[in-house]
Enzyme design. Structure first.
Site, PDB file in Angstrom:
ATOM      1  N   LYS A 184     -10.513 -34.993  34.742  1.00 25.44           N
ATOM      2  CA  LYS A 184      -9.338 -34.973  35.063  1.00 25.44           C
ATOM      3  C   LYS A 184      -8.027 -34.532  35.497  1.00 25.44           C
ATOM      4  O   LYS A 184      -8.969 -33.951  36.427  1.00 25.44           O
ATOM      5  CB  LYS A 184      -9.199 -33.847  34.182  1.00 25.44           C
ATOM      6  CG  LYS A 184     -11.155 -33.721  32.279  1.00 25.44           C
ATOM      7  CD  LYS A 184     -10.440 -32.591  31.550  1.00 25.44           C
ATOM      8  CE  LYS A 184     -11.193 -31.542  32.075  1.00 25.44           C
ATOM      9  NZ  LYS A 184     -10.789 -30.908  30.878  1.00 25.44           N
ATOM     10  N   HIS A 213      -7.268 -40.136  28.062  1.00 25.19           N
ATOM     11  CA  HIS A 213      -7.116 -39.157  27.455  1.00 25.19           C
ATOM     12  C   HIS A 213      -5.527 -38.494  27.988  1.00 25.19           C
ATOM     13  O   HIS A 213      -5.833 -38.014  28.874  1.00 25.19           O
ATOM     14  CB  HIS A 213      -8.126 -38.609  27.154  1.00 25.19           C
ATOM     15  CG  HIS A 213      -9.607 -39.301  26.348  1.00 25.19           C
ATOM     16  ND1 HIS A 213     -10.953 -38.383  25.922  1.00 25.19           N
ATOM     17  CD2 HIS A 213     -10.539 -40.543  27.499  1.00 25.19           C
ATOM     18  CE1 HIS A 213     -11.279 -38.997  25.374  1.00 25.19           C
ATOM     19  NE2 HIS A 213     -11.237 -40.453  26.360  1.00 25.19           N
ATOM     20  N   ASP A 271      -1.972 -35.011  21.144  1.00 24.62           N
ATOM     21  CA  ASP A 271      -3.072 -36.474  21.819  1.00 24.62           C
ATOM     22  C   ASP A 271      -2.739 -37.796  21.815  1.00 24.62           C
ATOM     23  O   ASP A 271      -2.125 -37.612  20.435  1.00 24.62           O
ATOM     24  CB  ASP A 271      -3.993 -35.588  20.789  1.00 24.62           C
ATOM     25  CG  ASP A 271      -5.576 -36.719  21.412  1.00 24.62           C
ATOM     26  OD1 ASP A 271      -5.112 -36.327  23.114  1.00 24.62           O
ATOM     27  OD2 ASP A 271      -7.046 -36.597  21.225  1.00 24.62           O
ATOM     28  N   GLN A 327      -3.644 -30.783  18.797  1.00 27.06           N
ATOM     29  CA  GLN A 327      -4.194 -31.067  20.074  1.00 27.06           C
ATOM     30  C   GLN A 327      -2.022 -32.743  19.964  1.00 27.06           C
ATOM     31  O   GLN A 327      -1.295 -32.830  18.978  1.00 27.06           O
ATOM     32  CB  GLN A 327      -4.699 -32.008  20.454  1.00 27.06           C
ATOM     33  CG  GLN A 327      -6.030 -30.976  21.592  1.00 27.06           C
ATOM     34  CD  GLN A 327      -6.562 -32.116  21.884  1.00 27.06           C
ATOM     35  OE1 GLN A 327      -6.454 -33.369  22.589  1.00 27.06           O
ATOM     36  NE2 GLN A 327      -7.829 -31.699  21.753  1.00 27.06           N
ATOM     37  N   ARG A 362     -13.015 -25.864  17.491  1.00 29.00           N
ATOM     38  CA  ARG A 362     -14.313 -25.633  18.499  1.00 29.00           C
ATOM     39  C   ARG A 362     -14.594 -24.740  18.793  1.00 29.00           C
ATOM     40  O   ARG A 362     -13.943 -23.598  17.945  1.00 29.00           O
ATOM     41  CB  ARG A 362     -13.329 -26.430  20.239  1.00 29.00           C
ATOM     42  CG  ARG A 362     -12.907 -27.313  20.220  1.00 29.00           C
ATOM     43  CD  ARG A 362     -12.557 -27.803  21.881  1.00 29.00           C
ATOM     44  NE  ARG A 362     -12.168 -28.920  21.417  1.00 29.00           N
ATOM     45  CZ  ARG A 362     -10.873 -29.445  22.916  1.00 29.00           C
ATOM     46  NH1 ARG A 362     -11.018 -28.087  23.401  1.00 29.00           N
ATOM     47  NH2 ARG A 362     -10.563 -30.804  22.755  1.00 29.00           N
ATOM     48  N   CYS A 386     -11.042 -38.284  20.459  1.00 32.82           N
ATOM     49  CA  CYS A 386     -10.808 -39.813  20.645  1.00 32.82           C
ATOM     50  C   CYS A 386     -11.690 -40.492  19.790  1.00 32.82           C
ATOM     51  O   CYS A 386     -11.633 -41.700  20.105  1.00 32.82           O
ATOM     52  CB  CYS A 386     -11.657 -39.259  22.192  1.00 32.82           C
ATOM     53  SG  CYS A 386     -11.533 -37.702  22.549  1.00 32.82           S
ATOM     54  N   HIS A 388      -4.467 -41.512  22.282  1.00 26.02           N
ATOM     55  CA  HIS A 388      -5.753 -42.253  24.182  1.00 26.02           C
ATOM     56  C   HIS A 388      -5.023 -43.354  24.337  1.00 26.02           C
ATOM     57  O   HIS A 388      -4.490 -43.918  23.004  1.00 26.02           O
ATOM     58  CB  HIS A 388      -6.400 -42.232  22.920  1.00 26.02           C
ATOM     59  CG  HIS A 388      -7.566 -40.681  23.008  1.00 26.02           C
ATOM     60  ND1 HIS A 388      -7.362 -40.536  21.881  1.00 26.02           N
ATOM     61  CD2 HIS A 388      -8.564 -40.559  23.497  1.00 26.02           C
ATOM     62  CE1 HIS A 388      -7.973 -39.025  21.932  1.00 26.02           C
ATOM     63  NE2 HIS A 388      -8.966 -39.465  23.201  1.00 26.02           N
TER      64      HIS A 388
HETATM   65  C1  TSB Z   1      -7.113 -35.517  25.637  1.00 30.96           C
HETATM   66  N1  TSB Z   1     -10.053 -35.323  24.499  1.00 30.96           N
HETATM   67  C2  TSB Z   1      -9.230 -35.193  25.160  1.00 30.96           C
HETATM   68  C3  TSB Z   1      -8.084 -35.532  24.597  1.00 30.96           C
HETATM   69  O1  TSB Z   1      -7.900 -36.948  24.156  1.00 30.96           O
HETATM   70  C4  TSB Z   1      -9.528 -33.361  25.153  1.00 30.96           C
HETATM   71  O2  TSB Z   1     -10.180 -33.315  23.900  1.00 30.96           O
HETATM   72  N2  TSB Z   1      -9.146 -32.980  26.131  1.00 30.96           N
HETATM   73  S1  TSB Z   1      -9.660 -31.052  26.275  1.00 30.96           S
HETATM   74  O3  TSB Z   1     -10.752 -31.102  25.342  1.00 30.96           O
HETATM   75  O4  TSB Z   1      -8.978 -31.008  27.957  1.00 30.96           O
HETATM   76  O5  TSB Z   1      -8.261 -30.677  25.104  1.00 30.96           O
HETATM   77  C5  TSB Z   1      -7.005 -30.760  25.524  1.00 30.96           C
HETATM   78  C6  TSB Z   1      -6.073 -29.856  25.919  1.00 30.96           C
HETATM   79  O6  TSB Z   1      -6.726 -29.034  24.255  1.00 30.96           O
HETATM   80  C7  TSB Z   1      -6.045 -28.635  26.819  1.00 30.96           C
HETATM   81  O7  TSB Z   1      -5.730 -29.331  27.966  1.00 30.96           O
HETATM   82  C8  TSB Z   1      -5.708 -27.352  26.392  1.00 30.96           C
HETATM   83  O8  TSB Z   1      -4.876 -27.667  26.776  1.00 30.96           O
HETATM   84  C9  TSB Z   1      -6.091 -27.709  25.234  1.00 30.96           C
HETATM   85  N3  TSB Z   1      -6.816 -26.940  24.510  1.00 30.96           N
HETATM   86  C10 TSB Z   1      -8.473 -26.796  24.619  1.00 30.96           C
HETATM   87  N4  TSB Z   1      -9.202 -25.931  24.281  1.00 30.96           N
HETATM   88  C11 TSB Z   1      -8.410 -25.139  23.648  1.00 30.96           C
HETATM   89  C12 TSB Z   1      -8.784 -23.724  23.031  1.00 30.96           C
HETATM   90  N5  TSB Z   1     -10.198 -23.388  22.558  1.00 30.96           N
HETATM   91  N6  TSB Z   1      -7.215 -23.520  22.557  1.00 30.96           N
HETATM   92  C13 TSB Z   1      -5.626 -23.757  22.762  1.00 30.96           C
HETATM   93  N7  TSB Z   1      -5.770 -24.955  22.946  1.00 30.96           N
HETATM   94  C14 TSB Z   1      -6.756 -25.610  23.683  1.00 30.96           C
HETATM   95 ZN    ZN Z   2      -9.366 -37.667  23.883  1.00 29.03          ZN
END
Ligand code: TSB
Ligand code: ZN
Length: 583
Positions: free
Chosen positions: A411, A457, A325, A323, A305, A276, A327
């Site tokens: 969310k 997002h 992803d 992702q 992460r 983001c 925005h």
């Molecule tokens: C959608 N900033 C937002 C983005 O713009 C975001 O990061 N959202 S999130 O934290 O929910 O992550 C997006 C998606 O990543 C989640 O819906 C999930 O499907 C996936 N995700 C999150 N953590 C993990 C992980 N550790 N391993 C695999 N997929 C993951």
């Molecule tokens: Zn985001």
């Protein structure tokens, strides 16, 4: 599969069975010390300290036998309430129980449960007699850090499950077996889709050629969809200055989930956990008029992460992820339409993949958690009610969950269950009034005044990692034709007579970008066919005299017994169309 924890009777029964397990262990290993034995969705476990001894499958057999004996004896289970001092005295030889007692808040009733020669500290409730626990199965044993902290000692965790009757136990064990077969980690290995390595580290997966092929197709699929819907794709760096995450608020609210900062000379860099902030800067790079909005910035973007090493799971939960992803920068009057468009895109994609088993979750903040969530009631309430409104108007069933929001906003998450019963988020759509404020984002409104956009997002496939894990479990590795790593396997009946024609077919199909394999090993046809089925290749072609003479192919579809025959030309046309339709 039944969730034991959700069922009152089964919870009680499984918890009682955990005590029965502990009693049996104590009989066989008198020095055993016990930590906790909770009920979980799959049944129960007990964490036990056996010194340096590591339990084996054979030990489980022995323990199981002892449990059966005790269950047959059928001792009654008694509850007793005791004072803190009495508890400390009673369990003085067991440091783990002393730890639990010391952590109980003042005034909490302390209770013990006794069956025969065994007493355990426990809140209960329990069944009346150990006899009721006779239909159980010990499932496995593994190591588990005391209190889940990798700095602590490793305890032995024994898992089990218990039912009231044999039939239900057996039914459950069958389902467990099926789930194990569907586990994406198992299929991933069998089909050479991805791998990890201890030298790379936990939660860091490598996609092998077969898996990478599926992923490339998924990337193209979703990018094509987004392009049609007015998204613009970008590439941004995986690293950024710590300052960026201080501006966005990640540093204050999300630091524990990030890898530590890297200090170099006068710089401090972090691996990004989200994209983001980079996308906010791209928006801010230009002036925008109200007419330009919505602006939809998409990226297939890598994030990092710090997931706990005990929580990582194949491709489902990783530490480096990619992702799908985007925005969306929208005017306040566009929120409803844009969120609806995102929800409809999710539904559209789910239809393409035939995903039916999912639930929408409205993820709200926990008002008491001011450390995680920024403090602005009005902003939260507005954002939460906007999302609720969209779901209601679209007639979508959903449930609400407090404490599941992102730090910047509520969310709409789509929850699915993995083969082994994990409840995880696949797609997400999030409403954010905070980051536009933090980055001072603006557009010029109809009156020439500066106005603040809102950010949505969203991730439709979530991450390619988690989506792949899900897809493997849904299809059991039998991917649809357009995704299959190998789409056609050509098997000449006899290399001497049929190889040349088989090669000709291969060339024709390769020219059409079809992924083909030619199995020219000197093996029996039936053996090669079996292998082709085991590799879950959609089309197996059998090429013999008849086919060569008539320029035809005989094919068998994965999972089918009959063989069909088509002219080579028609087969080419058929398969090209099927792939194009992504059916
Ligand atoms: C959608 N900033 C937002 C983005 O713009 C975001 O990061 N959202 S999130 O934290 O929910 O992550 C997006 C998606 O990543 C989640 O819906 C999930 O499907 C996936 N995700 C999150 N953590 C993990 C992980 N550790 N391993 C695999 N997929 C993951
Ligand atoms: Zn985001």
């Amino acid at each position: 599969m039944i969730d034991i924890k959700e069922d009152e009777r089964l919870s009680k029964l499984n918890h009682s069975c955990a005590h029965l397990l502990a009693q049996a262990v104590k009989h066989l290993y008198p020095n055993a010390k016990f930590w906790v034995g909770p009920v979980i969705s799959e049944g129960f476990y007990y964490d036990i300290d056996l010194g340096d001894y590591t339990l084996t499958e054979d030990d489980l057999e022995k323990i199981s036998k002892e449990m059966k004996k005790l269950a047959k004896d059928g001792k009654r289970i008694y509850r007793e309430e005791i004072s803190r001092d009495e508890a400390l005295e009673k369990f003085k030889d067991d440091p783990y129980k002393i730890d639990i007692i010391n952590e109980l808040p003042d005034g909490e009733v302390i209770s013990c449960y006794t069956q025969g020669d065994f007493t355990d500290l426990c809140r209960g409730p329990h069944v009346d007699s150990v006899k009721e626990c006779k239909n159980f199965k010990l499932l496995k044993v593994s190591g588990a850090y005391y209190k889940g902290d990798s700095k602590n000692k490793v305890l032995q965790r024994i898992y089990g499950v218990c039912f009231d009757d044999k039939e239900n136990l057996e039914k459950h064990l069958e389902l467990l077996e099926e789930a194990k077969e569907r586990d994406h980690r198992k299929i991933g290995k069998e089909l050479d889709l991805f791998m990890g390595h201890e030298l790379v580290g936990p939660g860091l997966q490598m996609w092998l050629p077969n898996g990478a092929t599926v992923r490339i197709e998924l990337e193209n699929y979703i990018r094509d969809k987004e392009l049609k819907l007015g998204y613009n794709h970008v590439y941004t760096p995986y690293l950024a200055s710590t300052e960026l995450y201080k501006v966005s608020g990640h540093w204050d609210h999300y630091k524990d989930d990030m890898f530590p900062a890297m200090k170099m000379d006068n710089e401090e860099l972090v691996l990004r956990p989200m994209n983001c902030p980079h996308h906010m800067l791209i928006y801010k790079h230009k002036l925008h008029s109200y007419r330009d909005l919505p602006i939809r910035i998409g990226e297939l973007a890598h994030d990092f992460r710090y997931e706990a090493s005990g929580a990582v799971c194949g491709l489902e939960r990783v530490r480096q992820m990619c992702q799908n992803d985007a925005h969306l920068f929208v005017r306040p009057d566009q929120i409803k339409e844009e969120v609806s468009n995102v929800v409809n895109l999710i539904l559209d994609v789910y239809k393409d993949f035939n995903i039916k088993d999912y639930a929408f979750r409205l993820s709200l903040r926990d008002k008491n958690n001011t450390e995680k969530y920024f403090d602005d009631d009005e902003m939260w309430e507005k954002a939460e009610s906007e999302l609720r409104k969209v779901l209601t108007e679209l007639g979508i069933d959903f449930y609400e969950a407090e404490g599941e929001a992102a730090f910047y906003g509520p969310k709409l998450d789509v929850q699915i269950k993995s083969a082994i019963g994990h409840d995880v988020t696949l797609s997400t759509c999030q409403l954010d009034f905070l980051l536009p404020e933090r980055f001072d984002l603006t557009y010029v409104d109809e009156n020439g005044q500066k106005a603040r956009p809102v950010v949505i997002h969203r991730a439709i496939l979530g991450t390619f990692d988690r989506f792949m894990a899900f897809l493997i479990e849904e299809t059991k590795g039998a991917f649809p034709l357009w995704l299959a790593p190998v789409q056609v396997n050509i098997i000449p009946v006899n290399n001497e007579y049929h190889l040349e024609y088989a090669k000709k077919i291969m060339k024709k199909l390769l020219d059409k970008n079809i992924r083909v394999k030619l199995d020219d090993r000197d093996e029996k046809l039936s053996y090669k066919m079996r292998e082709s089925q085991a590799s879950k290749i959609p089309y197996s072609l059998i090429i013999g005299d008849k086919e060569k003479e008539n320029e035809t192919v005989s094919y068998r579809l994965f999972g089918h017994k009959e063989t069909e025959n088509l002219s080579l030309k028609d087969f080419e046309k058929k398969i090209v169309n099927q792939i194009k339709e992504r059916k």
